[in-house]
Design an enzyme around this catalytic site. Structure first.
Site, PDB file in Angstrom:
ATOM      1  N   LYS A  77       0.856  -1.182   0.000  1.00 55.82           N
ATOM      2  CA  LYS A  77       0.000   0.000   0.000  1.00 55.82           C
ATOM      3  C   LYS A  77       0.895   1.235   0.000  1.00 55.82           C
ATOM      4  O   LYS A  77       1.937   1.249   0.666  1.00 55.82           O
ATOM      5  CB  LYS A  77      -0.887  -0.027   1.249  1.00 55.82           C
ATOM      6  CG  LYS A  77      -1.887   1.122   1.316  1.00 55.82           C
ATOM      7  CD  LYS A  77      -2.769   0.998   2.551  1.00 55.82           C
ATOM      8  CE  LYS A  77      -3.825   2.083   2.607  1.00 55.82           C
ATOM      9  NZ  LYS A  77      -4.684   1.983   3.803  1.00 55.82           N
ATOM     10  N   SER A 152      -9.589   2.021   2.875  1.00 56.99           N
ATOM     11  CA  SER A 152      -8.737   2.742   1.970  1.00 56.99           C
ATOM     12  C   SER A 152      -7.725   1.875   1.224  1.00 56.99           C
ATOM     13  O   SER A 152      -7.128   2.335   0.249  1.00 56.99           O
ATOM     14  CB  SER A 152      -7.968   3.822   2.744  1.00 56.99           C
ATOM     15  OG  SER A 152      -7.131   3.218   3.710  1.00 56.99           O
ATOM     16  N   SER A 176      -9.701  -0.243   7.138  1.00 57.14           N
ATOM     17  CA  SER A 176      -9.159  -0.213   5.772  1.00 57.14           C
ATOM     18  C   SER A 176      -8.478  -1.476   5.271  1.00 57.14           C
ATOM     19  O   SER A 176      -8.126  -1.553   4.100  1.00 57.14           O
ATOM     20  CB  SER A 176      -8.187   0.952   5.630  1.00 57.14           C
ATOM     21  OG  SER A 176      -8.919   2.128   5.422  1.00 57.14           O
TER      22      SER A 176
HETATM   23  N1  GLN Z   1     -12.991   4.586   6.359  1.00 53.35           N
HETATM   24  C1  GLN Z   1     -12.272   5.020   7.495  1.00 53.35           C
HETATM   25  C2  GLN Z   1     -11.767   6.435   7.311  1.00 53.35           C
HETATM   26  O1  GLN Z   1     -12.050   6.959   6.302  1.00 53.35           O
HETATM   27  C3  GLN Z   1     -11.130   4.070   7.792  1.00 53.35           C
HETATM   28  C4  GLN Z   1      -9.931   4.319   6.970  1.00 53.35           C
HETATM   29  C5  GLN Z   1      -8.760   3.485   7.392  1.00 53.35           C
HETATM   30  O2  GLN Z   1      -8.888   2.492   8.089  1.00 53.35           O
HETATM   31  N2  GLN Z   1      -7.585   3.921   6.987  1.00 53.35           N
HETATM   32  O3  GLN Z   1     -11.145   7.001   8.121  1.00 53.35           O
END
Ligand code: GLN
Length: 486
Positions: A77, A152, A176
């Site tokens: 990532k 994400s 994410s």
């Molecule tokens: N969807 C959540 C956010 O937007 C989690 C994102 C994540 O785990 N990086 O913060």
């Protein structure tokens, strides 16, 4: 081997060790699959770097000095910094940025022998639930390219699902790893907060961020997680002084008598019928395997949304202050003085969602609002963690949905960020409590899209989670199915 790209991490590692195939052959195949960047999953590929690593792996395999995952491809990532690839965190502000060092997780997987194929698309600074917040374009879901892959870590999930790599790294701040794994029909695990080093992981919300593997099965995740975890106390102040484990060694345990807690708040009104049906069937399968279902309650589940969307932006507003045009990446061209340079750099470099979070974060931390929002959120965060400890008096692991629905259509929530926030409801509680959580394929919804099941364990119970997931994967074939045209 024509099916090379469909082999598991485990099978690839074995084929490489027994010299049925070379690391160069494997790398060549996977690099070929990334040609044209299917699903917009990758942000950087450098075949020379990858091939050099593959040749080094072949030399180690020949010399008998190979690591446990020698020659097996992986992609990272884009929030993990890498020396040999560009790192952008999906943001324009870091366009073209090259780190002088590798993140600890990247380094550890390389030490285990893995060959890096490239960097994977993600929501900007890992803020998002659909990978639509990347400055480099959305990622599409290999099961239906009109749909989002989740976020994400959407690039990671899409790349594994489309067999562009056998495994990838992800980060999970509020879901994410788990949610994109669920949307793309793969397996992913977020370990207990502090088990994997955050050094070199571009910070979003430091008290929540955790790294973890994404692969097709629990068995493959166990192999990667064993290499990723372990103390890094000199470089990450929240790293736990605790050795990693051989998570693969615990994958043969019986789950006879395992108490699986089923929180009633996870099966309420908002849960889509097809997700509920798939989960009910998976839970029945667990009963057949000897587990016992125990009704439990996590009473503050709903509060996890406001609590998370106060704490995470608060930490983000502080963490992202380092992107000021001085040390990293983008700097605005025309400015009159230092403050003007900061303002223009950040206005040009950050996307809308990142700006929204910085503003929210600065607001909840500001004088007069700190007590009303931030402090209250911290108190409820503790209560959410306590609720889990109460639940774990009655059960060993907790099972439920990862998300209320299957992957939604691209653009469906455009202009409505709160719709994405609400869909995080089932992943946020474990993040706020710092507990390990995973997602594993549990069936398919009415639209033919994958449905994931979430398993949450108590602190340091990753081995138990992986074993429970592995048992289900021995009895079902959801994790083996693949999108059309692979
Ligand atoms: N969807 C959540 C956010 O937007 C989690 C994102 C994540 O785990 N990086 O913060």
């Amino acid at each position: 081997m024509s099916d090379l790209h469909t082999l598991s991490v485990k099978a690839l590692a074995e084929s490489l060790r027994s010299k049925q195939v070379s690391a160069v052959e494997v790398a060549t195949r996977f690099l070929a699959r990334t040609g044209g960047n299917p699903h917009n999953a990758f942000l950087d590929i450098d075949s020379e770097v990858t091939m050099a690593q593959a040749r080094a792996s072949d030399a180690k395999l020949a010399a008998g000095t190979a690591g446990p995952l020698e020659g097996v491809p992986v992609a990272h990532k884009d929030v993990f910094v890498t020396r040999d690839f560009v790192t952008t965190a999906g943001s324009k502000i870091l366009q073209g940025y090259r780190s002088p060092f590798d993140a600890t997780v990247v380094q550890r997987l390389a030490q285990a022998g893995m060959v890096t194929v490239g960097k994977l698309n993600c929501d900007e600074f890992a803020m998002g639930s659909a990978n639509e917040n990347s400055a480099y374009g959305a990622v599409t879901n290999p099961w239906d390219t009109a749909r989002v892959p989740g976020g994400s870590s959407g690039g990671s999930a899409a790349a594994v699902a489309a067999r562009l790599v056998p495994a990838a790294t992800g980060t999970d701040t509020g879901g994410s790893i788990r949610q994109p794994a669920s949307f793309c029909g793969i397996t992913g695990i977020k370990p207990t907060y502090g088990r994997a080093s955050r050094y070199g992981m571009i910070a979003y919300a430091s008290s929540l961020d955790q790294a973890g593997p994404m692969a097709r099965s629990a068995e493959d995740c166990a192999l990667l997680l064993s290499a990723m975890c372990g103390a890094d106390i000199d470089r990450d102040s929240t790293s736990l002084d605790m050795p990693s484990e051989d998570f693969s060694a615990s994958l043969n345990g019986s789950i006879e008598g395992l108490r699986i807690g089923v929180p009633k708040e996870f099966f309420g009104e908002g849960l889509h019928a097809d997700v509920r049906a798939a989960l009910d069937a998976a839970l029945r399968e667990y009963e057949k395997l000897g587990a016992k279902l125990v009704p439990i309650s996590l009473p503050r589940t709903e509060l996890s949304i406001p609590v998370y969307y106060i704490i995470a932006p608060a930490e983000a507003s502080s963490n992202l202050s380092r992107f000021d045009g001085v040390k990293f990446g983008h700097r605005a061209k025309d400015y009159v003085d230092l403050v003007d340079m900061y303002k223009k750099t950040r206005a040009e470099g950050f996307g809308n969602e990142v700006k929204r979070r910085i503003m929210t974060g600065a607001y909840v931390l500001s004088h007069g609002y700190y007590d009303a929002y931030y402090l209250q959120a911290q108190k409820i965060r503790r209560m959410i963690a306590d609720d889990f400890q109460n639940a774990f008096k009655e059960c060993d692991v907790i099972a439920g949905p990862v998300a209320p629905s299957v992957a939604w259509k691209l653009g469906e929530n455009a202009g409505d960020p709160v719709a994405d926030y609400l869909a995080d409801i089932f992943t946020l509680p474990a993040s706020l409590a710092g507990l390990p959580g995973m997602s594993l394929p549990a069936g398919f919804g009415a639209s033919g899209m994958p449905v994931g099941m979430q398993l949450i364990g108590n602190y340091f119970k990753e081995a138990q989670l992986l074993n429970a997931a592995h048992r289900l994967q021995q009895a079902t074939d959801f994790h083996l199915r693949q999108p059309e045209g692979i």
